[in-house]
Design a protein around this motif. Sequence first.
Motif, PDB file in Angstrom:
ATOM      1  N   PRO A 100       0.788  -1.223   0.000  1.00 40.58           N
ATOM      2  CA  PRO A 100       0.000   0.000   0.000  1.00 40.58           C
ATOM      3  C   PRO A 100       0.824   1.277   0.000  1.00 40.58           C
ATOM      4  O   PRO A 100       0.422   2.276  -0.568  1.00 40.58           O
ATOM      5  N   HIS A 101       2.014   1.265   0.662  1.00 37.73           N
ATOM      6  CA  HIS A 101       2.802   2.488   0.725  1.00 37.73           C
ATOM      7  C   HIS A 101       3.411   2.865  -0.628  1.00 37.73           C
ATOM      8  O   HIS A 101       4.117   3.860  -0.742  1.00 37.73           O
ATOM      9  N   SER A 103       1.848   3.944  -3.067  1.00 43.66           N
ATOM     10  CA  SER A 103       0.946   4.890  -3.719  1.00 43.66           C
ATOM     11  C   SER A 103       1.710   6.038  -4.367  1.00 43.66           C
ATOM     12  O   SER A 103       1.343   6.511  -5.440  1.00 43.66           O
ATOM     13  N   ARG A 104       2.783   6.483  -3.727  1.00 46.62           N
ATOM     14  CA  ARG A 104       3.563   7.571  -4.308  1.00 46.62           C
ATOM     15  C   ARG A 104       4.186   7.136  -5.629  1.00 46.62           C
ATOM     16  O   ARG A 104       4.230   7.922  -6.581  1.00 46.62           O
ATOM     17  N   LEU A 155      -7.301   4.119  -4.085  1.00 49.24           N
ATOM     18  CA  LEU A 155      -6.036   4.105  -3.362  1.00 49.24           C
ATOM     19  C   LEU A 155      -6.083   5.031  -2.146  1.00 49.24           C
ATOM     20  O   LEU A 155      -5.609   4.683  -1.059  1.00 49.24           O
ATOM     21  N   LEU A 156      -6.669   6.218  -2.338  1.00 44.93           N
ATOM     22  CA  LEU A 156      -6.716   7.182  -1.246  1.00 44.93           C
ATOM     23  C   LEU A 156      -7.622   6.721  -0.111  1.00 44.93           C
ATOM     24  O   LEU A 156      -7.321   6.951   1.060  1.00 44.93           O
ATOM     25  N   ALA A 158      -8.226   3.754   0.991  1.00 44.34           N
ATOM     26  CA  ALA A 158      -7.512   2.785   1.833  1.00 44.34           C
ATOM     27  C   ALA A 158      -6.463   3.495   2.686  1.00 44.34           C
ATOM     28  O   ALA A 158      -6.295   3.201   3.871  1.00 44.34           O
ATOM     29  N   ASP A 159      -5.765   4.457   2.068  1.00 48.57           N
ATOM     30  CA  ASP A 159      -4.737   5.201   2.791  1.00 48.57           C
ATOM     31  C   ASP A 159      -5.356   6.051   3.896  1.00 48.57           C
ATOM     32  O   ASP A 159      -4.832   6.122   5.018  1.00 48.57           O
ATOM     33  N   ARG A 162      -6.327   3.974   6.971  1.00 51.36           N
ATOM     34  CA  ARG A 162      -5.181   3.597   7.795  1.00 51.36           C
ATOM     35  C   ARG A 162      -4.716   4.752   8.674  1.00 51.36           C
ATOM     36  O   ARG A 162      -4.148   4.548   9.741  1.00 51.36           O
ATOM     37  N   ARG A 163      -4.965   5.986   8.206  1.00 49.07           N
ATOM     38  CA  ARG A 163      -4.477   7.169   8.923  1.00 49.07           C
ATOM     39  C   ARG A 163      -5.581   7.839   9.743  1.00 49.07           C
ATOM     40  O   ARG A 163      -5.430   8.972  10.203  1.00 49.07           O
ATOM     41  N   TRP A 208       1.880  14.942  -3.238  1.00 44.67           N
ATOM     42  CA  TRP A 208       2.181  13.950  -2.208  1.00 44.67           C
ATOM     43  C   TRP A 208       2.445  14.583  -0.857  1.00 44.67           C
ATOM     44  O   TRP A 208       1.946  14.125   0.171  1.00 44.67           O
ATOM     45  N   ALA A 212       0.504  14.007   2.577  1.00 46.76           N
ATOM     46  CA  ALA A 212       1.214  13.470   3.735  1.00 46.76           C
ATOM     47  C   ALA A 212       0.953  14.284   4.999  1.00 46.76           C
ATOM     48  O   ALA A 212       1.115  13.771   6.108  1.00 46.76           O
TER      49      ALA A 212
END
Length: 241
Positions: A100-101, A103-104, A155-156, A158-159, A162-163, A208, A212
């Motif tokens: 998953p990381h 994404s960038r 993608l976002l 899921a990200d 997690r955050r 990005w 972040a």
Amino acid sequence: MGEAAGQDTAQKDGPRPRKRMSGTERREQLIAIGRSLFSERGYEATAIEEIAQRAHVSKPVVYEHFGGKEGLYAVVVDREMATLHKAITASLSTHRNLAPHSSRLRLERVTLALLTYVEEHSEGFRILVRDSPVAAADGTYSSLLNEAIGQVEYLLAADFARRSLDPDLAALYAQALVGVVSSSATWWLDVRRPSKEVMATHLVNLCWNGLAHLSAEPTLDPRTLEFGARGAGLAPAEERD
């Protein structure tokens, strides 16, 4: 003497007639001419007469192959869409199995893929970014952007989850990200500086690093809210009516 006789014969015979194009060759020629004119002038300002003139054929030949300007335009757009779609899809699918990381990395690849298409297919991109009066078989540039937005949203979301950010807002951020890249690519089409690699680097840097450092509960400055309540500098409501 034999050489002179040969030259005399060639002069008497005159220039050899051009080789007649096959139907496939003629179709490809017309597509190339149409693509160039549509890019240069747009759909409305391009005439069948000029397409035929540049191809040294009569108008009926163009109609025979495409049924008219609209049919030719649809073929041109369809081909460009297929080329761009292939590039974008490849840039995303190459790293489908990464963690998953990554994404960038996906963002970098898709940004560079779009800029590469703009660089190598400038005429085609000019055609796609114009308002298309014809729906090509594989859709339009807007439909491709919507597809990209959907993938970025996935993608976002899921990200964000997690955050501990609201995943329902992923659609909003996906729209913004794709819009930034697409709009910047349109601008870069004409200026062509900096290089596509530098351009991609800075676009990803903006997108990005912004992602972040997202705040879980962003707010507007109270002065901005007050400004908005006053109509953002517009005339009073009664005057606007």
